[in-house]
Design an enzyme around this catalytic site. Structure first.
Site, PDB file in Angstrom:
ATOM      1  N   ARG A   1      26.853  26.614 121.930  1.00 33.88           N
ATOM      2  CA  ARG A   1      27.901  26.040 122.778  1.00 33.88           C
ATOM      3  C   ARG A   1      28.050  26.787 124.098  1.00 33.88           C
ATOM      4  NH1 ARG A   1      33.128  26.992 123.878  1.00 33.88           N
ATOM      5  NH2 ARG A   1      33.354  28.582 122.266  1.00 33.88           N
TER       6      ARG A   1
ATOM      7  N   PHE B   1      35.653  44.131 105.106  1.00 31.80           N
ATOM      8  CA  PHE B   1      35.254  44.200 103.689  1.00 31.80           C
ATOM      9  C   PHE B   1      34.628  45.574 103.392  1.00 31.80           C
ATOM     10  CE2 PHE B   1      31.784  43.060 100.478  1.00 31.80           C
ATOM     11  CZ  PHE B   1      32.581  43.414  99.399  1.00 31.80           C
TER      12      PHE B   1
ATOM     13  N   GLN C   1      15.028  23.751 117.712  1.00 29.81           N
ATOM     14  CA  GLN C   1      15.704  22.447 117.809  1.00 29.81           C
ATOM     15  C   GLN C   1      16.692  22.383 118.968  1.00 29.81           C
ATOM     16  OE1 GLN C   1      16.904  21.124 113.879  1.00 29.81           O
ATOM     17  NE2 GLN C   1      18.399  19.693 114.727  1.00 29.81           N
TER      18      GLN C   1
ATOM     19  N   TYR D   1      35.818  30.399 118.058  1.00 29.11           N
ATOM     20  CA  TYR D   1      35.567  29.906 119.421  1.00 29.11           C
ATOM     21  C   TYR D   1      35.895  30.992 120.427  1.00 29.11           C
ATOM     22  CZ  TYR D   1      34.729  25.518 117.191  1.00 29.11           C
ATOM     23  OH  TYR D   1      34.165  24.550 116.388  1.00 29.11           O
TER      24      TYR D   1
ATOM     25  N   THR E   1      28.217  34.625 103.614  1.00 30.60           N
ATOM     26  CA  THR E   1      28.324  35.406 104.852  1.00 30.60           C
ATOM     27  C   THR E   1      27.036  35.311 105.654  1.00 30.60           C
ATOM     28  OG1 THR E   1      29.951  36.915 103.915  1.00 30.60           O
ATOM     29  CG2 THR E   1      28.675  37.728 105.787  1.00 30.60           C
TER      30      THR E   1
ATOM     31  N   PHE F   1      29.245  50.463 109.694  1.00 33.94           N
ATOM     32  CA  PHE F   1      28.474  51.660 110.049  1.00 33.94           C
ATOM     33  C   PHE F   1      27.654  51.416 111.327  1.00 33.94           C
ATOM     34  CE2 PHE F   1      24.039  53.260 109.002  1.00 33.94           C
ATOM     35  CZ  PHE F   1      24.171  54.426 109.737  1.00 33.94           C
TER      36      PHE F   1
ATOM     37  N   TYR G   1      21.342  38.796  98.773  1.00 34.84           N
ATOM     38  CA  TYR G   1      21.155  39.486 100.058  1.00 34.84           C
ATOM     39  C   TYR G   1      19.808  39.104 100.674  1.00 34.84           C
ATOM     40  CZ  TYR G   1      20.961  43.406 103.382  1.00 34.84           C
ATOM     41  OH  TYR G   1      20.865  44.181 104.517  1.00 34.84           O
TER      42      TYR G   1
ATOM     43  N   ASN H   1      35.832  41.444 109.075  1.00 33.39           N
ATOM     44  CA  ASN H   1      36.869  41.149 108.068  1.00 33.39           C
ATOM     45  C   ASN H   1      37.239  42.406 107.274  1.00 33.39           C
ATOM     46  OD1 ASN H   1      34.713  41.536 106.376  1.00 33.39           O
ATOM     47  ND2 ASN H   1      35.021  39.671 105.170  1.00 33.39           N
TER      48      ASN H   1
HETATM   49  P1  NAD Z   1      28.202  47.923 106.712  1.00 34.43           P
HETATM   50  O1  NAD Z   1      28.535  47.403 105.368  1.00 34.43           O
HETATM   51  O2  NAD Z   1      28.772  49.231 107.125  1.00 34.43           O
HETATM   52  O3  NAD Z   1      28.567  46.870 107.843  1.00 34.43           O
HETATM   53  C1  NAD Z   1      28.727  45.495 107.628  1.00 34.43           C
HETATM   54  C2  NAD Z   1      30.007  45.050 108.321  1.00 34.43           C
HETATM   55  O4  NAD Z   1      30.146  43.619 108.194  1.00 34.43           O
HETATM   56  C3  NAD Z   1      31.262  45.672 107.717  1.00 34.43           C
HETATM   57  O5  NAD Z   1      32.084  46.161 108.740  1.00 34.43           O
HETATM   58  C4  NAD Z   1      31.911  44.503 106.962  1.00 34.43           C
HETATM   59  O6  NAD Z   1      33.308  44.640 106.844  1.00 34.43           O
HETATM   60  C5  NAD Z   1      31.473  43.340 107.835  1.00 34.43           C
HETATM   61  N1  NAD Z   1      31.503  42.053 107.111  1.00 34.43           N
HETATM   62  C6  NAD Z   1      30.994  41.787 105.879  1.00 34.43           C
HETATM   63  N2  NAD Z   1      31.202  40.496 105.567  1.00 34.43           N
HETATM   64  C7  NAD Z   1      31.851  39.927 106.616  1.00 34.43           C
HETATM   65  C8  NAD Z   1      32.346  38.629 106.885  1.00 34.43           C
HETATM   66  N3  NAD Z   1      32.219  37.635 105.989  1.00 34.43           N
HETATM   67  N4  NAD Z   1      32.975  38.397 108.066  1.00 34.43           N
HETATM   68  C9  NAD Z   1      33.137  39.403 108.967  1.00 34.43           C
HETATM   69  N5  NAD Z   1      32.679  40.653 108.774  1.00 34.43           N
HETATM   70  C10 NAD Z   1      32.045  40.915 107.598  1.00 34.43           C
HETATM   71  O7  NAD Z   1      26.596  47.971 106.785  1.00 34.43           O
HETATM   72  P2  NAD Z   1      25.616  48.383 107.970  1.00 34.43           P
HETATM   73  O8  NAD Z   1      24.626  49.317 107.402  1.00 34.43           O
HETATM   74  O9  NAD Z   1      26.370  48.761 109.175  1.00 34.43           O
HETATM   75  O10 NAD Z   1      24.858  46.996 108.209  1.00 34.43           O
HETATM   76  C11 NAD Z   1      25.101  46.189 109.349  1.00 34.43           C
HETATM   77  C12 NAD Z   1      24.089  45.047 109.373  1.00 34.43           C
HETATM   78  O11 NAD Z   1      22.768  45.583 109.477  1.00 34.43           O
HETATM   79  C13 NAD Z   1      24.116  44.183 108.121  1.00 34.43           C
HETATM   80  O12 NAD Z   1      23.915  42.831 108.477  1.00 34.43           O
HETATM   81  C14 NAD Z   1      22.947  44.673 107.319  1.00 34.43           C
HETATM   82  O13 NAD Z   1      22.424  43.680 106.496  1.00 34.43           O
HETATM   83  C15 NAD Z   1      21.969  45.068 108.428  1.00 34.43           C
HETATM   84  N6  NAD Z   1      21.021  46.073 107.949  1.00 34.43           N
HETATM   85  C16 NAD Z   1      21.391  47.374 107.770  1.00 34.43           C
HETATM   86  C17 NAD Z   1      20.477  48.291 107.281  1.00 34.43           C
HETATM   87  C18 NAD Z   1      20.814  49.744 107.080  1.00 34.43           C
HETATM   88  O14 NAD Z   1      19.985  50.466 106.531  1.00 34.43           O
HETATM   89  N7  NAD Z   1      21.929  50.252 107.513  1.00 34.43           N
HETATM   90  C19 NAD Z   1      19.178  47.879 106.960  1.00 34.43           C
HETATM   91  C20 NAD Z   1      18.845  46.534 107.131  1.00 34.43           C
HETATM   92  C21 NAD Z   1      19.772  45.649 107.640  1.00 34.43           C
HETATM   93  N1  UDP Z   2      30.911  26.795 115.820  1.00 34.04           N
HETATM   94  C1  UDP Z   2      31.711  27.892 116.040  1.00 34.04           C
HETATM   95  N2  UDP Z   2      32.030  28.210 117.333  1.00 34.04           N
HETATM   96  C2  UDP Z   2      31.577  27.505 118.406  1.00 34.04           C
HETATM   97  C3  UDP Z   2      30.725  26.393 118.163  1.00 34.04           C
HETATM   98  C4  UDP Z   2      30.416  26.072 116.847  1.00 34.04           C
HETATM   99  O1  UDP Z   2      32.139  28.582 115.126  1.00 34.04           O
HETATM  100  O2  UDP Z   2      31.901  27.854 119.534  1.00 34.04           O
HETATM  101  C5  UDP Z   2      30.571  26.458 114.440  1.00 34.04           C
HETATM  102  C6  UDP Z   2      30.955  25.034 114.119  1.00 34.04           C
HETATM  103  O3  UDP Z   2      32.127  25.066 113.327  1.00 34.04           O
HETATM  104  C7  UDP Z   2      29.806  24.482 113.322  1.00 34.04           C
HETATM  105  C8  UDP Z   2      28.726  25.547 113.377  1.00 34.04           C
HETATM  106  O4  UDP Z   2      29.169  26.521 114.312  1.00 34.04           O
HETATM  107  O5  UDP Z   2      30.171  24.340 111.971  1.00 34.04           O
HETATM  108  C9  UDP Z   2      27.396  25.023 113.820  1.00 34.04           C
HETATM  109  O6  UDP Z   2      27.533  24.436 115.089  1.00 34.04           O
HETATM  110  P1  UDP Z   2      26.580  23.256 115.531  1.00 34.04           P
HETATM  111  O7  UDP Z   2      27.016  22.842 116.902  1.00 34.04           O
HETATM  112  O8  UDP Z   2      25.191  23.626 115.339  1.00 34.04           O
HETATM  113  O9  UDP Z   2      26.863  22.160 114.426  1.00 34.04           O
HETATM  114  P2  UDP Z   2      27.835  20.919 114.334  1.00 34.04           P
HETATM  115  O10 UDP Z   2      29.110  21.295 115.023  1.00 34.04           O
HETATM  116  O11 UDP Z   2      27.087  19.833 115.004  1.00 34.04           O
HETATM  117  O12 UDP Z   2      27.976  20.766 112.862  1.00 34.04           O
END
Ligand code: NAD
Ligand code: UDP
Ligand code: UDP
Length: 312
Positions: free
Chosen positions: A105, A35, A161, A63, A91, A12, A144, A33
């Protein structure tokens, strides 16, 4: 122009942010993803030469070469984040670690979409950024709330850090077009129920309050925060301070839709916060930002959107 990664970009809020950043002329990498997000939210962007969709789960490393990251990946509706709470925590935490590792990086700036839920069921009202919150660490909302708190902690520690340039915004309840039909949050639930002529389900007696922000205002606040100087890291509250009870929201939705739906009462879920209202003095001062769209106007836009979706 910048190369900008938006995790959760097909959701959203993320999809509106994609629109905004494409319109400003940036290259946008939308990672999701799917979801709770949907390709329907970004379908109009899929052929655009500056837009790229990456289907990826942010609990795994990625990357890329980018200048800025908006980290939005995380289900936001209680129904969806409680569906697989362990995954929700992964997540938030592993998503933060991976996006921070990436930011470190490539020396990118990263903005974390945190939440008013870090305040839990607050004893301080309205909520200011210096309030530490009252969060249950072992309840059904904890995956959450604590996940988002851990993500804030990781942001701060990567900043201290490793010198990563971070921005934390705490978003309060935001609504608008492209919320999923089955999202489960209150605004979309009430509108969809009203338009279908189904009972409108108020949890508890409806006296609990929330403060609803329209999506366009929120996106404006997020982009302003990203544009601040490096020393401005937040956390900064973003939300609309205009507070309403859930029962009043139900009545307003009935009025605006002209629905014949009845308002019915259902049990209040555990740990449902009693009151919530952002103090946005800091955002006003740092960003020169405040919401412009009144609830009724935002609801009209959102109702028009759901009417279109339901008639298709
Ligand atoms: P949403 O559920 O529509 O969007 C979340 C998106 O993240 C979705 O597209 C979902 O598919 C994706 N996602 C979930 N898990 C994932 C994963 N493991 N890897 C990749 N993508 C993943 O909700 P939203 O309202 O659009 O919220 C977006 C962000 O804003 C969220 O982090 C939420 O916590 C934050 N937020 C929203 C509100 C609100 O009122 N809308 C309030 C506070 C915080
Ligand atoms: N990472 C990533 N993309 C990048 C650099 C790092 O997804 O371009 C991920 C990496 O797999 C690591 C995490 O980010 O697990 C944290 O990175 P950091 O360099 O802090 O930790 P380290 O690699 O030293 O564990
Ligand atoms: N709520 C409700 N009926 C619904 C969905 C939610 O009364 O169909 C209530 C919920 O109990 C909470 C408020 O509306 O008090 C906001 O819920 P939402 O899930 O939108 O977000 P929250 O702020 O609780 O994370």
């Amino acid at each position: 122009m910048k190369r900008i990664l938006i995790t959760g970009g097909a959701g959203f809020l993320g999809s509106h942010l994609c629109d905004r950043l494409i319109a400003e002329g940036h290259d946008v990498l939308c990672l999701d993803n799917l979801f709770t997000g949907s390709k329907n939210n970004i379908r109009h962007l899929l052929g655009h030469r500056r837009f790229e969709f990456i289907r990826h789960d942010i609990i795994n490393p990625i990357y890329l070469e980018i200048d800025e990251i908006y980290n939005l990946a995380c289900p936001a509706s209680p129904v969806h984040y409680q569906y697989n709470p362990i995954k929700t925590m992964k997540t938030s935490v592993m998503g933060a670690i991976n996006t921070l590792g990436l930011a470190k990086r490539v020396k990118a700036k990263i903005l974390q979409a945190s939440t008013s839920e870090v305040y839990g069921d607050p004893e301080v009202h309205p909520q200011r950024e210096d309030y530490w919150g009252k969060v249950n660490p072992i309840g059904i909302r904890s995956c959450y709330d604590e996940g988002k708190r851990a993500a804030e902690c990781l942001m701060m520690d990567y900043h201290r850090q490793n010198g990563v340039r971070i921005k934390i915004v705490r978003i309060f309840n935001t609504y608008g077009p492209r919320m999923a039909l089955d999202d489960g949050r209150v605004v979309s639930n009430f509108i969809v129920q009203a338009l279908r002529g189904e009972d409108i389900t108020v949890y508890g007696d409806g006296s609990q309050t929330r403060s609803f922000c329209y999506v366009d205002d929120l996106v404006e606040g997020m982009t302003r925060m990203m544009a601040t100087p490096d020393e401005c890291i937040g956390p900064v509250n973003l939300g609309n301070p205009s507070e309403t009870t859930v029962l009043d929201l139900a009545r307003t939705v009935v009025d605006l839709t002209g629905s014949t739906s009845r308002i019915v009462f259902r049990p209040l879920p555990n740990d449902d916060p009693v009151q919530r209202q952002p103090d946005i003095s800091l955002a006003r001062r740092l960003l020169g930002w405040e919401p412009r769209v009144p609830l009724v106007e935002g609801l009209k836009e959102t109702i028009a959107y759901f009417r279109r979706v339901l008639s298709n």
